[in-house]
Design an enzyme around this catalytic site. Structure first.
Site, PDB file in Angstrom:
ATOM      1  N   ASP A  29       0.825  -1.210   0.000  1.00 49.99           N
ATOM      2  CA  ASP A  29       0.000   0.000   0.000  1.00 49.99           C
ATOM      3  C   ASP A  29       0.861   1.262   0.000  1.00 49.99           C
ATOM      4  O   ASP A  29       2.032   1.241   0.352  1.00 49.99           O
ATOM      5  CB  ASP A  29      -0.917   0.006   1.223  1.00 49.99           C
ATOM      6  CG  ASP A  29      -0.133   0.003   2.523  1.00 49.99           C
ATOM      7  OD1 ASP A  29       0.807  -0.816   2.636  1.00 49.99           O
ATOM      8  OD2 ASP A  29      -0.434   0.808   3.416  1.00 49.99           O
ATOM      9  N   GLU A  30       0.232   2.355  -0.378  1.00 45.58           N
ATOM     10  CA  GLU A  30       0.798   3.707  -0.271  1.00 45.58           C
ATOM     11  C   GLU A  30       2.245   3.776  -0.788  1.00 45.58           C
ATOM     12  O   GLU A  30       3.143   4.256  -0.105  1.00 45.58           O
ATOM     13  CB  GLU A  30       0.729   4.180   1.186  1.00 45.58           C
ATOM     14  CG  GLU A  30      -0.703   4.287   1.705  1.00 45.58           C
ATOM     15  CD  GLU A  30      -0.784   4.761   3.144  1.00 45.58           C
ATOM     16  OE1 GLU A  30      -1.683   5.562   3.458  1.00 45.58           O
ATOM     17  OE2 GLU A  30       0.033   4.317   3.968  1.00 45.58           O
ATOM     18  N   VAL A  31       2.445   3.315  -1.999  1.00 43.43           N
ATOM     19  CA  VAL A  31       3.789   3.288  -2.589  1.00 43.43           C
ATOM     20  C   VAL A  31       3.966   4.497  -3.504  1.00 43.43           C
ATOM     21  O   VAL A  31       3.312   4.603  -4.548  1.00 43.43           O
ATOM     22  CB  VAL A  31       4.025   1.982  -3.375  1.00 43.43           C
ATOM     23  CG1 VAL A  31       5.416   1.983  -4.003  1.00 43.43           C
ATOM     24  CG2 VAL A  31       3.851   0.771  -2.460  1.00 43.43           C
TER      25      VAL A  31
END
Length: 531
Positions: A321-323
């Protein structure tokens, strides 16, 4: 303003229910069993209650230890009261537990069903009995939890009694995956606190402890293959040894709870480079991890090899996530690698996730990833992938429509660090929302409440988890039609308040049901806070 109005409403509701007598028409078992019937009798329970085991799995230490734990809970106040008077006759003197299978392997979908029968002894029986029958030891544990909730200590007579007997309960969970995430990277939590939380999970029949061990802030776990990794811990005293991890997994298994470990890649991994700077693309680009360096994947493989020896659960969480890949483009050797492989940063993100998945699968794990991986490249995800929803609604419906399995954790309802979400929003959140096809509904494994720790440490973690986590636990265990009908303020709230009091009596620091803005204990009428 919205939060202030919500606070006034919830305080008023708390005062209304805390000052009232219990509604006898309600069933004070949490989560509500699938099928049950009760009567009008009151039975006394012998403080020297004995255990009789039967079936192929009856001799399991999991059942014996479970009985010992629950006996201490049930007779916390009364065990000494009757020791001086052996002449008293009790209605229930024996608990019989029959476990039909001797297989105690704990995996997703293990049979947790049970039958519980509590009835006054008849004329032919010298000693009254309660009876639990289950196919597995884990079903027996769920039955023990329900039995313990039927047993109430009467402070006037100083006796343990079972009200509304006879009880006949036939119970099983609605979903196979009923989880709680605990973040030990943002704030270190001692092993003892983790075990207390796992213990409390068993009271609500949750069965997956999602251990978010590592994140960008700290790497507290020992990895023998790469011993410098835990140099990324906050201090050398805030770490988990291999032995600690084994202890947590074994402690959880004795309570019928799987432990799903998570290493979040390629983002949320800055702490890795403290011990191995080559994992950073550059000193100014510390995450995502270096996609161009094979050493990155060697380390990931080494971590998984070591963790596979500790965590037997078949699911392993790989994050994803949230890369933010911007700095890959501004790091010369990564930029050159992208050119050489004719990839965009978005494609490199996909490459990283899929390669990590292949490693996990090679170790015998099923990969779980946060929903961004599905949202970004669903058509290329490994078909074994379990999609973990968190950003919003409708994701599980989209995932199962494409044949993926899904775990529901919509942050608008089931992120426990969101203190402005009231209990009834947690309770009403439905994992199968928008999914009407039966075959697709079966692809939703269940759900998970998430205790992120950016703003929570040991001093507040339990009261942030409880009792709202219990609201989700009933949604995941009990029949949808039963708990969704009627006015939940009249049917669920008094029962949840009662369960919160039960948690407090068992030593769990559970906040008032309706007030998540204050961190002080409640002082109004009806408070079950024990000084």
């Amino acid at each position: 303003m919205k939060s202030y109005i919500l606070l006034l409403l919830t305080i008023c509701t708390f005062q209304l229910y805390s000052s009232a007598e219990l509604d006898d028409s309600l069933t004070y078992v949490w989560p509500l069993p699938a099928k049950f019937s009760s009567g009008n009798n009151t039975l006394s329970v012998d403080p020297e209650l004995s255990l009789v085991l039967g079936g192929k799995g009856g001799d399991s230490s999991i059942v014996k230890d479970g009985f010992d734990r629950y006996k201490k809970i049930i007779f916390k106040h009364s065990s000494k009261s009757y020791s001086v008077n052996k002449r008293l006759v009790f209605d229930i003197g024996i608990l019989k537990i029959a476990v039909l299978s001797d297989n105690d392997e704990l995996q997703l979908g293990v049979d947790e069903s049970y039958l519980l029968h509590v009835e006054k002894r008849n004329g032919q029986s010298i000693i009254g009995e309660a009876y639990i029958e289950a196919n597995t030891v884990y079903g027996a544990l769920r039955g023990l939890e329900t039995f313990s909730q039927l047993c109430a200590f009467d402070y006037e007579t100083k006796a343990v009694q079972i009200y509304k007997a006879p009880w006949y309960i036939l119970d099983k969970p609605r979903f196979a995956f009923r989880g709680l995430l605990l973040d030990t990277s943002r704030h270190y939590l001692p092993v003892g606190v983790i075990k207390q939380i796992i213990e409390s999970m068993s009271y609500a029949k949750l069965n997956v402890f999602h251990w978010h061990i590592i994140d960008e802030e700290s790497f507290p776990l020992e990895v023998p293959s790469y011993p410098n990794l835990w140099k990324g811990s906050y201090t050398k005293w805030e770490r988990y040894t291999v032995e600690d991890a084994y202890e947590i997994v074994n402690f959880a298994k004795m309570r019928g709870i799987n432990v799903m470990a998570e290493i979040d890649v390629p983002g949320h991994a800055e702490s890795w480079g403290t011990g191995y700077p080559d994992l950073w693309p550059s000193p100014s680009c510390r995450e995502p991890l270096d996609v161009a360096n094979n050493f990155t994947f060697d380390v990931i493989s080494g971590i998984m090899t070591d963790l596979r020896k500790i965590f037997p659960f078949g699911l392993f969480h790989l994050g994803g996530d949230e890369v933010n890949t911007d700095c890959w483009n501004s790091t010369s050797h990564v930029k050159q690698w992208l050119l050489d492989h004719n990839m965009t940063t978005k494609e490199a993100y996909q490459y990283f996730v899929l390669r990590a998945q292949e490693i996990a699968i090679s170790k015998g794990w099923t990969p779980v990833n946060w929903e961004e991986t599905f949202n970004t490249f669903a058509s290329n995800l490994n078909p074994r992938t379990i999609v973990h929803n968190w950003l919003g609604g409708g994701v599980c419906a989209k995932a199962v429509a494409k044949g993926f399995r899904c775990i529901f954790s919509n942050q608008g309802f089931w992120y426990l660090d969101h203190l402005d979400v009231p209990w009834y929003e947690v309770y009403k959140a439905e994992p199968l929302e928008g999914i009407n096809d039966t075959s697709m509904q079966e692809l939703v494994l269940g759900g998970e409440v998430c205790m992120w720790a950016e703003r929570s440490d040991t001093s507040v973690v339990q009261q942030t988890i409880w009792p709202r986590a219990a609201a989700a636990a009933e949604r995941l265990w009990s029949n949808r039609e039963t708990i969704s009908s009627g006015n939940i303020t009249l049917t669920a709230l008094p029962r949840l308040h009662y369960f919160r009091c039960l948690l407090n009596r068992r030593g769990v620091q559970a906040a008032p049901v309706t007030n998540y803005y204050a961190r002080q204990p409640p002082t109004g009428p009806g408070s079950c806070y024990e000084q």
